[in-house]
Design a protein around this motif. Structure first.
Motif, short mmCIF file in Angstrom:
data_model
loop_
_atom_site.label_atom_id
_atom_site.label_comp_id
_atom_site.label_asym_id
_atom_site.label_seq_id
_atom_site.Cartn_x
_atom_site.Cartn_y
_atom_site.Cartn_z
N CYS A 86 -30.93 17.60 90.92
CA CYS A 86 -31.23 16.78 91.87
C CYS A 86 -30.58 15.37 92.08
O CYS A 86 -30.07 14.69 91.02
CB CYS A 86 -32.75 16.35 91.95
N SER A 87 -30.58 14.96 93.07
CA SER A 87 -29.78 13.51 93.37
C SER A 87 -30.83 12.60 94.10
O SER A 87 -31.12 12.88 95.02
CB SER A 87 -28.41 13.60 94.14
N ILE A 88 -31.39 11.49 93.57
CA ILE A 88 -32.54 10.84 93.90
C ILE A 88 -31.95 9.38 94.38
O ILE A 88 -31.32 8.65 93.49
CB ILE A 88 -33.55 10.65 93.25
N GLY A 89 -32.00 8.72 95.52
CA GLY A 89 -31.43 7.63 96.11
C GLY A 89 -32.19 6.54 95.34
O GLY A 89 -33.29 6.42 94.93
N ALA A 90 -31.45 5.05 95.80
CA ALA A 90 -32.05 3.96 94.96
C ALA A 90 -33.57 3.64 95.78
O ALA A 90 -33.66 3.93 96.77
CB ALA A 90 -31.15 2.95 95.12
N ASN A 91 -34.40 3.17 94.85
CA ASN A 91 -35.61 2.35 95.20
C ASN A 91 -36.49 3.55 95.92
O ASN A 91 -37.39 3.40 96.77
CB ASN A 91 -35.50 1.30 96.43
N THR A 92 -36.22 5.00 95.45
CA THR A 92 -37.10 6.12 96.03
C THR A 92 -38.27 6.35 95.08
O THR A 92 -38.03 6.00 93.93
CB THR A 92 -36.16 7.41 96.10
N THR A 93 -39.54 6.64 95.60
CA THR A 93 -40.59 6.90 94.71
C THR A 93 -41.12 8.27 95.03
O THR A 93 -41.29 8.60 96.03
CB THR A 93 -41.81 5.95 95.19
N LEU A 94 -41.22 8.98 93.84
CA LEU A 94 -42.08 10.10 93.66
C LEU A 94 -43.09 9.91 93.06
O LEU A 94 -43.59 9.61 91.92
CB LEU A 94 -41.35 11.34 93.01
N HIS A 95 -44.25 10.05 93.87
CA HIS A 95 -45.81 9.55 93.16
C HIS A 95 -46.12 10.93 92.03
O HIS A 95 -45.44 11.83 91.81
CB HIS A 95 -46.82 9.51 94.29
N ALA A 96 -47.40 10.76 91.70
CA ALA A 96 -47.64 11.64 90.69
C ALA A 96 -47.73 12.97 91.27
O ALA A 96 -48.20 13.16 92.20
CB ALA A 96 -49.10 11.23 89.97
N ASN A 97 -47.24 14.02 90.20
CA ASN A 97 -47.35 15.46 90.52
C ASN A 97 -46.84 15.83 91.87
O ASN A 97 -47.06 16.95 92.42
CB ASN A 97 -49.02 15.92 90.73
N VAL A 98 -45.79 15.22 92.08
CA VAL A 98 -44.54 15.83 92.88
C VAL A 98 -43.82 16.85 92.42
O VAL A 98 -43.34 16.48 91.25
CB VAL A 98 -43.70 14.47 93.76
N THR A 99 -43.35 17.71 93.14
CA THR A 99 -42.36 18.57 92.52
C THR A 99 -40.99 18.63 93.51
O THR A 99 -41.18 19.18 94.66
CB THR A 99 -42.97 19.98 92.58
N PHE A 100 -39.85 18.60 92.75
CA PHE A 100 -38.64 18.81 93.40
C PHE A 100 -38.18 19.95 92.68
O PHE A 100 -37.72 20.07 91.27
CB PHE A 100 -37.75 17.77 93.24
#
Lengths: 351, 351, 351
Positions: free
Chosen positions: C152-166
């Motif tokens: 995966c590639s996640i951009g700056a200042n991005t938030t995945l909250h608890a129990n998110v699935t990518f």
């Protein structure tokens, strides 16, 4: 597809042999990935299944195309000739699926209860949890953070993706796939009313799932109140579907996203249920029924065929006028009857 | 039911005493599980609540049946006589619920922040996370992989099943149950439009949940924009329900699966909302309202009663014709009016 | 809002300066939290955006109110004067958002693959999983139990909250937010039918998400069959939405909860789609389309504007009569035509 070999590229000759297809073209050409006819470039494999896309064939830059005999002679590049190109594309797609899988064995961060049983070749991802008494057959994959409840029984070659949750006592067959966020075996919505208060009914049944079942992301399948909720062999469920307690779904039925099925309803075999359909509880839907998008089903269906409800879309301004009239529909029908009678009596009196 | 004792089997005499029921039959007989009247075998306890199943009574192989006084004399096996057999079945069902629970204490693989407070008898499952400042009262159960956010307050005897997520600051009462995949306290959908761009509004309220609330799998309850989203005592929510920010739901209201309630709507007490209902934002629904399956509610409801929308199902071919006419409904109504006027004027001129 | 400074209280003078607003009142007064006009007390900041609430202004106990120039002179307390008070409230709300965040760095209980790359300032919560080859830019936050798939590639200042699935291969831009239970990149619902059996099609595309995207709790976005599913910059998605494979959503489109969009449909820019809308597959919805709550969209929309379907609610007893008549709608229309012709012929013969 279980056992599909994924390589970085495939010789066309090898592909033809693996799939049992005739190759018209150079067997030494190689393809490394799939693409649509219109977007394909060199080294890519495409397919022509829908005649609507026939015109894209002439200019395709694909290295090879899976194509039916009718169009094969028009193919400007190598052709893999198949009677059902879409089905053949489905089969070949797995040769190019590069999804990484957890390593074989149990990740050091996972928790596996000491009395759980794992078959050969199981892959248990990071933070996964396998509770007491669970039995996993060979080659079961459990993704990161997934939870397999106590005393579950999981068939061979079944995959639970990351953050799937199985409550206790869930049984699945072989070769099933459960996508992330799926919850199997939560309590059915069973309560007795006690002078306004709701008294919960313990849901002591379980969920029994056949072979070759696919369950989409965030779909929920509740455990039965007393007996099991049952999902037949070969059933495919899309995302965000709700299957209530004691529902039974027959073999090879397909259900699209956002559909909800209320408690104790039985769906037959070979049905196709479109998206966002709602089906009330305690109904029986016979085999080979098709329900169109967003239908509301409140009665049992005893004859195969296609069924619908709802209204067609229009501009909101027009819709407002018509929706207001819907409230007068019965009155309108009565007015028409009166007019008919009146005219008939006029005609009679005219004669 | 909190405190229900689960044993491998029960003497009928002990059951009758525990439930305060009259037993007609041998008190030394034992039952080990529940079954429906039609499927029950020896050692099983069943019930007759719905007169529709009366005919199954004669041939039941159950060891005992919970039954109302009217039918007790017809019961061919031992009878536990109850005025409301369904309610009594609800109560007794917990005696046979063999759901395994996490062990008392904190599983070694769980993470509990050093400043979180856990009451006596808490059970924190594998991979569970209790964030800083959370306070759990006595006998709280947190399943595998569940996350309790910072500063949450969880009432006694409340259960969060595996993979539940609570954001920070969520408050629940006692004896609540949250099923897997439930998310409580995610941001409400609040944005201001700035020349086409959406500017997010921080959601600084929380979620406040009463006692004896049940929340089904994958249901979401958003935190309030400024004040709290509020779920009253005794509310029961099925699976896959969406409760938007600042919704308030009154005591003992029951909501079936797949229903969505938009922001700031207030639902009264003792309402029953069927599956897949949609309720627009900023409405007030009074107490004791019933909404039928898949209704779309776009106006406040001030009178108790039952409300509906939608169309009835038919075959797709018939539906297509009728749905096309729906677009002409206003025009049809105007035609009827013209016909009525015309006929009236004819009659007048005829006189 | 990235970079918003959260303090325990704010001087009005500092707030005015930070927001570029005129302050009418004492700059040394302090506010510690937000409140609605009607509920605000001392030390609280409120706003007046909707003229409906104008009357609450006179008696507000707020310390200060964000207000437009028109009403500023009526404000009984300190006024922060803004042309668009709602937008200014959106901006200032982040100054009072006290959501606790995971600590900087990787929590000891998290698992980060050795070949994953983490930018500066990343916060990886307890039990989170970052799989092999994932690349997180600066200041990415991954909540407890969230899973970031391989590559995966996640951009700056991005938030995945608890129990998110990518799933693997998901790409997001900067400043995105994914709420708990979100699943991005699960397989699209693609199967070829082989004499009744469903043959799965490997979903080898991925999901590509722009900048400034917000995705609500338990929403699912499937990976593409061959090419990517695409979510444009500035798109905001509420909870429990289903986005099927190869859907494309244009810039700054907003979609409310429980909506489902079937495969390969393209939604334009600046659309607003209300709750529980269903959109069929392979459609094109142009820019600036508004769809009202629970609309069923089965055809492409080529003109901007507002579109609807469904029926208005009524009491169930009235609805039953009207819904029954819906089945006769085509017949009713034919009857009206016959009556019209009959009357016309009468009039002709009368002349």
């Amino acid at each position: 597809m279980v056992g599909a070999v994924v390589k970085s590229s495939w010789r066309l000759g090898d592909l033809a042999q693996s799939l049992g297809l005739e190759l018209v073209g150079n067997p030494n050409l190689e393809v490394h990935s799939l693409a649509t006819l219109g977007s394909a470039g060199s080294g890519q494999l495409s397919f022509l299944a829908n005649p609507m896309y026939r015109r894209q064939l002439d200019s395709t830059a694909a290295t090879a195309v899976i194509i039916n005999p009718q169009f094969a002679s028009d193919c400007p590049v190598a052709a893999l000739v198949a009677d059902n190109p879409y089905l053949m594309y489905a089969k070949v797609s797995h040769f190019f699926d590069r999804r990484p899988r957890p390593d074989c064995g149990v990740h050091p961060s996972a928790y596996v209860a000491t009395d759980a049983v794992l078959g050969a070749g199981c892959r248990i991802g990071p933070m996964a949890v396998i509770e007491s008494g669970a039995v996993l057959a060979d080659n079961v994959e459990v993704g990161a953070g997934a939870v397999v409840g106590a005393n579950c029984s999981i068939g061979a070659n079944t995959t639970l993706h990351a953050n799937v949750t199985f409550y206790h006592g869930v049984k699945t067959g072989d070769r099933c796939t459960f996508h992330s966020g799926v919850v199997v075996g939560a309590d059915g919505f069973g309560f007795a009313n006690d002078q306004g208060q709701w008294q919960k009914i313990a849901q002591v049944g379980a969920v029994s799932i056949g072979n070759d079942v696919e369950v989409g992301a965030n779909t929920t399948i509740d455990r039965g109140a007393i007996q099991d909720t049952i999902i037949g062999n070969g059933v495919i469920l899309d995302n965000q579907i709700q299957i209530a307690h004691n529902v039974e779904i027959g073999e090879c039925t397909a259900i699209a996203g956002c559909t909800g099925i209320a408690g104790s309803t039985k769906i037959g075999k070979y049905c196709t249920i479109a998206g966002a359909v709602g089906i009330a509880g305690h109904l029986e839907i016979t085999d080979r029924v098709h329900l169109t998008m967003r239908s509301a089903i409140t009665k049992s269906i005893t004859e195969p065929g296609s069924y619908s409800s709802g209204t067609a879309m229009s501009t909101t301004s027009l819709w407002r006028k018509n929706a207001a009239r819907f409230r007068q529909l019965d009155e309108m029908a009565r007015k028409i009857s009166r007019l008919e009678k009146l005219l008939k009596s006029q005609q009679t009196s005219d004669q």
